[in-house]
Design an enzyme around this catalytic site. Sequence first.
Site, PDB file in Angstrom:
ATOM      1  N   SER A  82      48.900  40.474 -83.140  1.00  0.00           N
ATOM      2  CA  SER A  82      49.171  39.097 -82.707  1.00  0.00           C
ATOM      3  C   SER A  82      49.056  38.130 -83.876  1.00  0.00           C
ATOM      4  CB  SER A  82      48.186  38.669 -81.607  1.00  0.00           C
ATOM      5  OG  SER A  82      48.471  39.348 -80.427  1.00  0.00           O
TER       6      SER A  82
ATOM      7  N   TYR B 299      53.983  45.866 -72.229  1.00  0.00           N
ATOM      8  CA  TYR B 299      55.062  46.050 -73.202  1.00  0.00           C
ATOM      9  C   TYR B 299      56.392  46.285 -72.472  1.00  0.00           C
ATOM     10  CZ  TYR B 299      51.802  46.523 -77.090  1.00  0.00           C
ATOM     11  OH  TYR B 299      50.852  46.291 -78.050  1.00  0.00           O
TER      12      TYR B 299
ATOM     13  N   ASP C 110      42.908  41.536 -82.696  1.00  0.00           N
ATOM     14  CA  ASP C 110      44.315  41.879 -82.552  1.00  0.00           C
ATOM     15  C   ASP C 110      45.146  41.464 -83.775  1.00  0.00           C
ATOM     16  OD1 ASP C 110      46.852  42.379 -81.676  1.00  0.00           O
ATOM     17  OD2 ASP C 110      46.671  41.299 -79.794  1.00  0.00           O
TER      18      ASP C 110
ATOM     19  N   ARG D 182      45.418  46.118 -76.190  1.00  0.00           N
ATOM     20  CA  ARG D 182      45.761  44.717 -75.897  1.00  0.00           C
ATOM     21  C   ARG D 182      44.917  44.254 -74.707  1.00  0.00           C
ATOM     22  NH1 ARG D 182      50.800  43.687 -78.541  1.00  0.00           N
ATOM     23  NH2 ARG D 182      50.147  42.122 -80.010  1.00  0.00           N
TER      24      ARG D 182
ATOM     25  N   GLN E 219      40.912  40.956 -77.994  1.00  0.00           N
ATOM     26  CA  GLN E 219      41.795  39.889 -78.487  1.00  0.00           C
ATOM     27  C   GLN E 219      41.391  39.392 -79.889  1.00  0.00           C
ATOM     28  OE1 GLN E 219      42.090  37.030 -75.356  1.00  0.00           O
ATOM     29  NE2 GLN E 219      44.261  37.406 -75.089  1.00  0.00           N
TER      30      GLN E 219
HETATM   31  P1  NAD Z   1      56.540  43.477 -79.018  1.00  0.00           P
HETATM   32  O1  NAD Z   1      56.457  43.155 -80.469  1.00  0.00           O
HETATM   33  O2  NAD Z   1      56.288  44.871 -78.574  1.00  0.00           O
HETATM   34  O3  NAD Z   1      58.008  43.054 -78.469  1.00  0.00           O
HETATM   35  C1  NAD Z   1      58.470  41.729 -78.627  1.00  0.00           C
HETATM   36  C2  NAD Z   1      59.163  41.288 -77.374  1.00  0.00           C
HETATM   37  O4  NAD Z   1      60.439  41.930 -77.266  1.00  0.00           O
HETATM   38  C3  NAD Z   1      58.431  41.601 -76.064  1.00  0.00           C
HETATM   39  O5  NAD Z   1      58.202  40.391 -75.367  1.00  0.00           O
HETATM   40  C4  NAD Z   1      59.395  42.531 -75.344  1.00  0.00           C
HETATM   41  O6  NAD Z   1      59.357  42.360 -73.935  1.00  0.00           O
HETATM   42  C5  NAD Z   1      60.730  42.101 -75.909  1.00  0.00           C
HETATM   43  N1  NAD Z   1      61.812  43.078 -75.735  1.00  0.00           N
HETATM   44  C6  NAD Z   1      61.757  44.434 -75.846  1.00  0.00           C
HETATM   45  N2  NAD Z   1      62.967  44.978 -75.587  1.00  0.00           N
HETATM   46  C7  NAD Z   1      63.809  43.953 -75.324  1.00  0.00           C
HETATM   47  C8  NAD Z   1      65.209  43.871 -74.989  1.00  0.00           C
HETATM   48  N3  NAD Z   1      65.960  44.950 -74.862  1.00  0.00           N
HETATM   49  N4  NAD Z   1      65.736  42.641 -74.796  1.00  0.00           N
HETATM   50  C9  NAD Z   1      64.967  41.525 -74.917  1.00  0.00           C
HETATM   51  N5  NAD Z   1      63.661  41.533 -75.213  1.00  0.00           N
HETATM   52  C10 NAD Z   1      63.075  42.731 -75.424  1.00  0.00           C
HETATM   53  O7  NAD Z   1      55.617  42.481 -78.182  1.00  0.00           O
HETATM   54  P2  NAD Z   1      54.214  41.838 -78.537  1.00  0.00           P
HETATM   55  O8  NAD Z   1      54.424  40.519 -79.147  1.00  0.00           O
HETATM   56  O9  NAD Z   1      53.417  42.818 -79.292  1.00  0.00           O
HETATM   57  O10 NAD Z   1      53.598  41.617 -77.085  1.00  0.00           O
HETATM   58  C11 NAD Z   1      53.654  42.678 -76.142  1.00  0.00           C
HETATM   59  C12 NAD Z   1      52.762  42.402 -74.946  1.00  0.00           C
HETATM   60  O11 NAD Z   1      51.384  42.372 -75.316  1.00  0.00           O
HETATM   61  C13 NAD Z   1      53.014  41.089 -74.254  1.00  0.00           C
HETATM   62  O12 NAD Z   1      52.887  41.294 -72.876  1.00  0.00           O
HETATM   63  C14 NAD Z   1      51.896  40.213 -74.705  1.00  0.00           C
HETATM   64  O13 NAD Z   1      51.637  39.162 -73.795  1.00  0.00           O
HETATM   65  C15 NAD Z   1      50.792  41.219 -74.742  1.00  0.00           C
HETATM   66  N6  NAD Z   1      49.687  40.813 -75.606  1.00  0.00           N
HETATM   67  C16 NAD Z   1      48.404  40.971 -75.144  1.00  0.00           C
HETATM   68  C17 NAD Z   1      47.342  40.614 -75.957  1.00  0.00           C
HETATM   69  C18 NAD Z   1      45.932  40.806 -75.497  1.00  0.00           C
HETATM   70  O14 NAD Z   1      45.670  40.792 -74.322  1.00  0.00           O
HETATM   71  N7  NAD Z   1      45.004  41.060 -76.407  1.00  0.00           N
HETATM   72  C19 NAD Z   1      47.562  40.087 -77.208  1.00  0.00           C
HETATM   73  C20 NAD Z   1      48.891  39.950 -77.638  1.00  0.00           C
HETATM   74  C21 NAD Z   1      49.944  40.331 -76.826  1.00  0.00           C
END
Ligand code: NAD
Length: 395
Positions: A131, A226, A128, A120, A125
């Site tokens: 996403s 995460y 990804d 990530r 990006q």
């Molecule tokens: P994910 O699918 O792993 O999880 C979804 C969401 O659930 C997350 O926001 C997580 O904090 C939340 N969560 C987990 N346990 C929880 C709980 N007990 N109660 C409430 N919420 C809870 O997440 P994702 O969509 O894959 O994104 C994860 C991270 O990656 C984020 O920080 C996002 O900004 C980042 N990201 C970075 C890039 C990049 O830089 N290329 C691209 C996409 C996402």
Amino acid sequence: MILGLLREPGDETRVALLPELVKELVVAKVEVLTENSAGEKAFASDADYEAAGAKLASREAVFERAEVLLQIQPPNDSDLSLIKKTQIWISVFNPLWETVLVDTFLKKGLTTFSLDSIPRSTRAQAMDVLSSMATVAGYKAVLEAALRLPTFFPMFMTAAGTIRPANVLILGAGVAGLQAIASARRLGAQVQVFDVRSAVKEEVMSLGGKFVEVEGAVEDKAAGGYAVEQTEEFKRKQQEAIDQHAAKANVVICTAQIPGRKAPVLIHKATVDNMKPGSLIIDLAASTGGNCELTKNNESVVHKGVTIIGQSNYPAQMPVDASRMFGKNVFNFLKLIIGEEGTLNLNFDDDIVKGTCITHQGEVLNERVKSIIEKKNGSPAIKETEIKTGTKTKK
Ligand code: NAD
């Protein structure tokens, strides 16, 4: 390089590359061998692929000739019997969770890449797929909820009285959750959101959602953005707050996940008991157990008038744009392993190539998967001394 584009199995409607990107690969001197009818369910015909420069072949012929095999879904047993050690398998197989499959790849000595393991990072990006597919899932979840709900989403002030807007509760504000907030707000719903990462509060608010804060969440910078496992004290407080909001909600959209672990259970049976009949729970975390105790993966269940939809592949319900986004991500990744004159060039010095490679020559290369497999098997999953770099071996 000969790239084999496979037709997806079962109910999967997407295809890993649409003809528009096949054309670009052909320009980059890659020979693309497309399985007959590979794009049919995504409305891309064999003629479209041929016009883009691909050659059509049977599945057996693709397995026989391709150097790189590309399919969104993981291989089944019959595929596993056909893949050769000299070939590279690229798909999405959740290696942090599907450790039995990783073990199978290891035992067979296969080189495999899982696109959901792309780091990530800013550079990655454009590759990804997580996403991209989460964007589709968040959007589709809201549309399905709006279609199934026995009430309106927006507020209406009519001669027949005032209709109150729907209350949508969103658990988890990652990519899918944020898209769900935006989509539900566009349809006029009131949106409340829970997450354990304080960093998302501003994003939630900027999309018009209300962030419900629960004090004491554990955050770990080393987890790469995460979520991590929470304390029992926090879970209890969060449970109380979620119960209160769920009782008032018309729709709950669950997206909370922790990589490599079972999804946290945030909606217990007792919570559902107190929800309004006619309300809906859409659980996007269904494939890793779900955020609702009653969720069944890829099934709908009704409990005391509340419908719980365990849906883990919404992107397959929107095959054209989902394939377009997926394909663009794959194409950007493939550019990293295509050398001059279209030859295959695996450069494990590249952090994206190494991070996405799950197994290679009987070893696990992805660090997080490696530590999970080592814990599970109780023995090292990678030799410490040697990692192959392209055609050379780097000590
Ligand atoms: P994910 O699918 O792993 O999880 C979804 C969401 O659930 C997350 O926001 C997580 O904090 C939340 N969560 C987990 N346990 C929880 C709980 N007990 N109660 C409430 N919420 C809870 O997440 P994702 O969509 O894959 O994104 C994860 C991270 O990656 C984020 O920080 C996002 O900004 C980042 N990201 C970075 C890039 C990049 O830089 N290329 C691209 C996409 C996402």
